[in-house]
Design an enzyme around this catalytic site. Structure first.
Site, short mmCIF file in Angstrom:
data_model
loop_
_atom_site.label_atom_id
_atom_site.label_comp_id
_atom_site.label_asym_id
_atom_site.label_seq_id
_atom_site.Cartn_x
_atom_site.Cartn_y
_atom_site.Cartn_z
N GLU A 265 0.78 -1.11 0.21
CA GLU A 265 0.05 -0.03 -0.06
C GLU A 265 0.80 1.29 -0.09
O GLU A 265 0.58 2.31 -0.59
CB GLU A 265 -0.88 0.03 1.25
CG GLU A 265 -1.89 -1.13 1.17
CD GLU A 265 -2.85 -1.03 2.45
OE1 GLU A 265 -4.06 -0.26 2.25
OE2 GLU A 265 -2.54 -1.79 3.48
N GLU B 40 -3.29 -9.85 4.15
CA GLU B 40 -4.41 -9.32 4.88
C GLU B 40 -5.59 -10.40 4.85
O GLU B 40 -6.30 -10.62 5.62
CB GLU B 40 -5.06 -8.04 4.47
CG GLU B 40 -4.22 -6.88 4.83
CD GLU B 40 -3.13 -6.44 3.82
OE1 GLU B 40 -2.60 -7.43 2.93
OE2 GLU B 40 -2.56 -5.27 3.79
C1 1HE Z 1 7.03 -8.68 11.88
C2 1HE Z 1 6.31 -8.79 10.61
C3 1HE Z 1 4.92 -7.86 10.77
C4 1HE Z 1 7.94 -9.75 10.02
N1 1HE Z 1 4.61 -7.54 11.93
N2 1HE Z 1 6.54 -8.46 13.13
N3 1HE Z 1 2.25 -8.55 6.70
C5 1HE Z 1 2.37 -9.81 6.71
O1 1HE Z 1 1.48 -10.50 7.05
C6 1HE Z 1 3.71 -10.32 6.33
C7 1HE Z 1 4.27 -10.99 7.73
N4 1HE Z 1 5.90 -11.37 7.42
C8 1HE Z 1 6.38 -12.26 6.82
O2 1HE Z 1 5.78 -13.00 6.10
C9 1HE Z 1 7.74 -12.47 6.82
O3 1HE Z 1 8.34 -11.83 8.12
C10 1HE Z 1 8.56 -11.67 5.63
C11 1HE Z 1 8.41 -12.67 4.22
C12 1HE Z 1 8.05 -10.18 5.40
C13 1HE Z 1 10.09 -11.75 5.93
O4 1HE Z 1 10.65 -13.13 6.36
P1 1HE Z 1 12.02 -13.40 6.90
O5 1HE Z 1 12.04 -14.96 7.09
O6 1HE Z 1 12.92 -12.70 6.32
O7 1HE Z 1 11.69 -12.71 8.28
P2 1HE Z 1 11.10 -13.36 9.80
O8 1HE Z 1 11.87 -14.42 10.51
O9 1HE Z 1 9.79 -13.88 9.29
O10 1HE Z 1 10.79 -11.97 10.58
C14 1HE Z 1 11.95 -11.68 11.36
C15 1HE Z 1 11.18 -10.67 12.40
O11 1HE Z 1 10.46 -9.51 11.93
C16 1HE Z 1 10.39 -11.63 13.48
O12 1HE Z 1 10.60 -11.06 14.75
P3 1HE Z 1 11.36 -11.76 16.06
O13 1HE Z 1 11.18 -11.07 16.85
O14 1HE Z 1 10.92 -13.07 16.20
O15 1HE Z 1 12.83 -11.56 15.28
C17 1HE Z 1 8.83 -11.20 12.79
O16 1HE Z 1 7.89 -11.48 13.76
C18 1HE Z 1 9.14 -9.79 12.63
N5 1HE Z 1 7.96 -9.35 11.48
N6 1HE Z 1 6.79 -9.20 9.79
C19 1HE Z 1 5.35 -7.82 13.02
N7 1HE Z 1 4.37 -7.68 9.68
C20 1HE Z 1 -2.87 -0.70 7.02
S1 1HE Z 1 -3.29 -2.35 7.12
C21 1HE Z 1 -2.12 -3.13 6.28
C22 1HE Z 1 -2.55 -4.65 6.89
C23 1HE Z 1 -1.19 -5.31 6.67
O17 1HE Z 1 -0.10 -4.82 6.30
S2 1HE Z 1 -1.31 -7.04 6.95
C24 1HE Z 1 0.08 -7.59 6.24
C25 1HE Z 1 1.15 -8.07 7.31
#
Ligand code: 1HE
Length: 264
Positions: free
Chosen positions: A116, A136
């Site tokens: 977005e 989402e």
């Molecule tokens: C996060 C987030 C997050 C990572 N919020 N903490 N977005 C999503 O549903 C996408 C979610 N994220 C992923 O699918 C993956 O993290 C990625 C593909 C982006 C990257 O993968 P990777 O293997 O490089 O990283 P990771 O091990 O998954 O994440 C590293 C850290 O970032 C980890 O935290 P840690 O404390 O365990 O190290 C994750 O929890 C954290 N992290 N993504 C919070 N999104 C205005 S409305 C908009 C609505 C949306 O955007 S919904 C979609 C959200």
């Protein structure tokens, strides 16, 4: 912008000549966008000085942005959720309808709210590592950062609906064909390409850039009669500037570049 003793600066701004380079700077959380980051973006894009003529937006680390920081969403009530979405709308409006054209450099995850955000920028360069998704649909929520307004205009209602219904992930090359990005660059070269484009844009006449980011989208979305009138006014205002006159003279005196396809 940061808060709390352990906070990092979620948003970092560097001024490079007449270009502002804005970096999403939470690589450990894959540039997930928390409130601080959104407020930081809004503040950054609202406060560029007059010397800034174009901006670049990019993300630190391996990904552009993982979208909304999901840890902020678990315990919010209905009113807070509406306010939250409105905060994103304000911030992204400050980008799309701010003072300067914005070029984004995309790589890795460009997902959810990160997509977005990318859609609020005017020119998008994607490295071949970029991938696009709207998780989402699978997280039980809906877009909230203006995605339902901006994305259908880029990729169509049908494709957006399918992405969200099925969790579809598009890679950079496919996404280029659908309008997610205007350029595809090799890994590691997206930021340099985005800066090169921003410098080029900064060299345009100010009134032309104003017309392109302020008038064109409104003309395209409004009714035809008002559009023709707005176009006549905007083109006369641009033409009336000394900058336009000297550029036109330069062409007629054979001092300006001709139009030619760019070498690959
Ligand atoms: C996060 C987030 C997050 C990572 N919020 N903490 N977005 C999503 O549903 C996408 C979610 N994220 C992923 O699918 C993956 O993290 C990625 C593909 C982006 C990257 O993968 P990777 O293997 O490089 O990283 P990771 O091990 O998954 O994440 C590293 C850290 O970032 C980890 O935290 P840690 O404390 O365990 O190290 C994750 O929890 C954290 N992290 N993504 C919070 N999104 C205005 S409305 C908009 C609505 C949306 O955007 S919904 C979609 C959200």
């Amino acid at each position: 912008m940061s808060a709390g003793p352990d906070a990092v600066d979620e948003i970092v701004v560097d001024i490079e000549g007449d270009i502002a380079v804005v970096r999403l700077n939470r690589p450990a959380k894959r540039n997930a966008l928390n409130d601080q980051a959104i407020l930081g973006l809004e503040a950054a894009f609202r406060t560029f000085g007059p010397g800034v003529k174009a901006a670049v937006l990019h993300g630190a680390g391996e990904h552009f942005s993982a979208g909304l920081d999901l840890s902020e969403l678990v315990e919010v009530d209905l009113n807070a959720a509406i306010e939250h979405s409105r905060l994103w709308h304000r911030a992204f409006e400050a980008i799309e309808f701010g003072r300067v054209p914005v070029v984004s450099a995309l790589h890795g995850a460009v997902v959810g709210g990160g997509l977005e955000l990318a859609c609020a920028t005017h020119v998008r360069v994607a490295e071949t590592s970029a991938f696009y998704a709207l998780p989402e649909g699978q997280r039980g929520i809906f877009v909230g950062g203006g995605g339902s307004v901006r994305l259908p205009r880029l990729i169509g209602v049908s494709r957006m609906m399918e992405m969200m219904l099925t969790g579809r992930v598009y890679r950079a090359e496919e996404g280029y064909g659908f309008g997610f990005s205007h350029y595809v660059a090799p890994v590691g070269e997206g930021l340099a390409k985005a800066k090169e484009l921003a410098r080029k844009i900064a060299g345009n006449a100010g009134r032309t850039n104003f017309a392109l980011i302020q008038a064109l989208p409104r003309i395209a979305e409004g009714d035809r009669a008002a559009g023709y009138l707005m176009e006549a006014l905007m083109s006369a205002i641009a033409q009336d500037d000394g900058e336009a006159k000297s550029r036109l003279r330069a062409f007629l005196e054979k001092r300006a570049d001709k139009v030619a396809p760019q070498p690959d």
